[in-house]
Design an enzyme around this catalytic site. Structure first.
Site, PDB file in Angstrom:
ATOM      1  N   TRP A   1       0.827  -1.205   0.000  1.00 25.13           N
ATOM      2  CA  TRP A   1       0.000   0.000   0.000  1.00 25.13           C
ATOM      3  C   TRP A   1       0.872   1.270   0.000  1.00 25.13           C
ATOM      4  CZ3 TRP A   1      -0.220   3.426   4.283  1.00 25.13           C
ATOM      5  CH2 TRP A   1      -1.030   4.530   4.046  1.00 25.13           C
ATOM      6  N   HIS A   2       2.001   1.214   0.706  1.00 24.40           N
ATOM      7  CA  HIS A   2       2.883   2.389   0.718  1.00 24.40           C
ATOM      8  C   HIS A   2       3.436   2.667  -0.671  1.00 24.40           C
ATOM      9  CE1 HIS A   2       2.971   3.645   4.854  1.00 24.40           C
ATOM     10  NE2 HIS A   2       3.141   2.415   5.268  1.00 24.40           N
ATOM     11  N   GLY A   3       3.569   1.622  -1.483  1.00 25.78           N
ATOM     12  CA  GLY A   3       4.063   1.809  -2.834  1.00 25.78           C
ATOM     13  C   GLY A   3       4.668   0.514  -3.338  1.00 25.78           C
TER      14      GLY A   3
END
Lengths: 78, 402
Positions: free
Chosen positions: B330-332
């Site tokens: 989700w952060h990347g």
């Protein structure tokens, strides 16, 4: 067994402690319960009492002491 | 045209306060003027996404329409039936915009998705959470307007904290009594000044003054392995991350309070944690609780109900790793975010093993002030190391780019 006794026996099994000694102890703060234990509690309630509690119903602050849990479950059984 | 970055500088608070004073007078006298709240929120949201950021503004409008259709559509369906595949479909469609935004730069380095705007992940959490609670039958109604007011709740739009619909609605549909509201204003003032110290003083000191210097030192003299400047980067960047994000979160909570909404806090002295589990109950709390409730617990529930693994320990270990990996993604979609998630997943598994071991051997394991201090020290350093990974600086050091 009535609802209260059943809930207490479930909690005793899950926590490995006798929760009836202090029914107002905070199960999460004291490290006796965690998310894993919460889910097991919900599953046991389902199998032993036929009470269906979806995960989204489980708001920690409303389920954090034995007394609160008993009251919750009693409300759901009726 | 002027563009105002949310909480970007102290002046922003002056503008906000001017906008909010009429609303506060209303709340003080027991009224919540919804139309005014909506109008002033829209003005500030417009100012976040206008001018050179207009493309993000268009993406935001498209996103809101999309989520409105998904959540509203699923509710209409859920009232009549409850097929699991329809639920999976609605769930997937509601996260599609976020998936595009996260995956585009991974496939096409240097490019950002046209669907992206500041805050898209936080808004996605709000609406996906609603779809899941509708599936559970906990949310029973879709209010076209209230949904928009929740989704676009201005103080928290750009970076959380992540509120829940039912909790938010409870606050929104009533007005705190005067005594309580005055208390909330007092807290808000305190949080704003604490936030000033965190974000504009300490985060600036660590992030803008210290980190770049230490990074240059590491790149020039440190080599690619262990070096003291690298240790400096680790601690300084960790402090920067905390003070920047905790400062921002304090602002968001404070402004919510002024609007009579008790947005939950995001941080609770995380560096005093005794272990990693404790840490996730104190760090970015609204995110970790969201993952706990909507990913971890559901996964555990499904695995135990279908008896996929015999052992409870296996169930919780699989759930920890999966949960933290998803959080990493989700952060990347970048190696160091995924590694960060995996590290924390494994860390939680080890931590849980230790807690079980300690419980079993309660009598033989010493517990005193010294062991507690050691536990805090160990947790703090593990966390700081994970933040060094998270910062992407190791990528710069080893691969020459972020």
């Amino acid at each position: 067994m009535d609802v209260k006794e059943t809930v207490i026996s479930i909690l005793n099994d899950l926590t490995g402690n006798d929760v009836s000694e202090d029914m107002d102890t905070n199960l999460f703060d004291s490290g006796l319960m965690d998310s894993m234990g919460s889910v097991q509690l919900l599953l046991e309630l389902q199998s032993q009492l036929g009470v269906n509690v979806p995960v989204s119903e489980f708001v920690r602050s409303e389920w954090d002491t034995p007394n609160k849990i008993v009251t919750k479950v009693e409300g759901l059984v009726d | 045209m002027i563009n105002l970055e949310p909480y970007g500088n102290p002046q922003y608070f002056v503008y906000l306060l001017i906008g909010l004073i009429p609303l506060m007078i209303g709340l003080y006298h027991g009224h919540r003027w919804r139309w005014y709240q909506s109008a002033v929120s829209l003005v500030f949201i417009f100012l976040m996404f206008d001018s050179q950021k207009w493309q993000q503004g268009v993406a935001l409008i498209g996103f809101v329409i999309w989520e409105w259709l998904m959540v509203g559509g699923y509710m209409a369906y859920r009232k009549k039936a409850n097929n699991r595949w329809i639920f999976y479909g609605a769930f997937l469609l509601s996260i599609v915009p976020l998936l595009f935004v996260k995956i585009t730069p991974a496939i096409n380095p240097g490019h950002t998705s046209l669907f992206g705007f500041l805050g898209i992940s936080y808004l996605t959490f709000r609406s996906v959470g609603m779809i899941m609670e509708m599936r559970d039958g906990i949310i029973k109604e879709f209010h076209p307007m209230l949904f928009l007011e929740f989704l676009l709740f201005m103080p928290t739009i750009s970076s959380g904290p992540i509120d829940r619909y039912r909790r938010w609605l409870d606050d929104y549909q009533k007005v705190p009594d005067r005594e309580k509201y005055v208390g909330m204003i007092e807290k808000a003032v305190h949080y704003i000044f604490l936030g000033f110290m965190y974000k504009f003083l300490l985060a600036y000191l660590f992030g803008t003054m210290l980190v770049p210097k230490l990074e240059t030192l590491t790149l020039r003299y440190g080599g690619t392995g262990f070096s003291w400047p690298l240790v400096g980067v680790m601690y300084a960047w960790s402090m920067y991350l905390f003070f920047d994000f905790a400062g921002y979160s304090l602002f968001a909570v404070a402004i919510s309070y002024l609007m009579g909404i008790e947005t939950p806090m995001n941080f609770n002295q995380p560096f005093r944690s005794h272990n990693l589990k404790d840490f996730w109950n104190r760090w970015h709390m609204t995110l970790s609780f969201w993952f706990r409730d909507f990913v971890f617990m559901r996964l555990v529930f499904a695995m135990m109900k279908n008896k996929i693994f015999k052992s409870r320990v296996t169930v919780s270990n699989v759930a920890y790793i999966f949960n933290m990996l998803i959080m990493g993604f989700w952060h990347g979609v970048t190696w160091y975010y995924i590694a960060y998630g995996l590290l924390h997943g494994v860390g939680l598994v080890v931590n849980d093993w230790w807690l079980r071991f300690k419980k079993k051997h309660r009598e033989s394991i010493p517990h005193n002030k010294l062991t507690e201090a050691f536990a805090i020290f160990l947790t703090f350093n593990f966390v700081c190391f994970s933040f060094l990974l998270f910062s992407g600086f190791l990528s710069k050091l080893w691969l020459g780019h972020y």
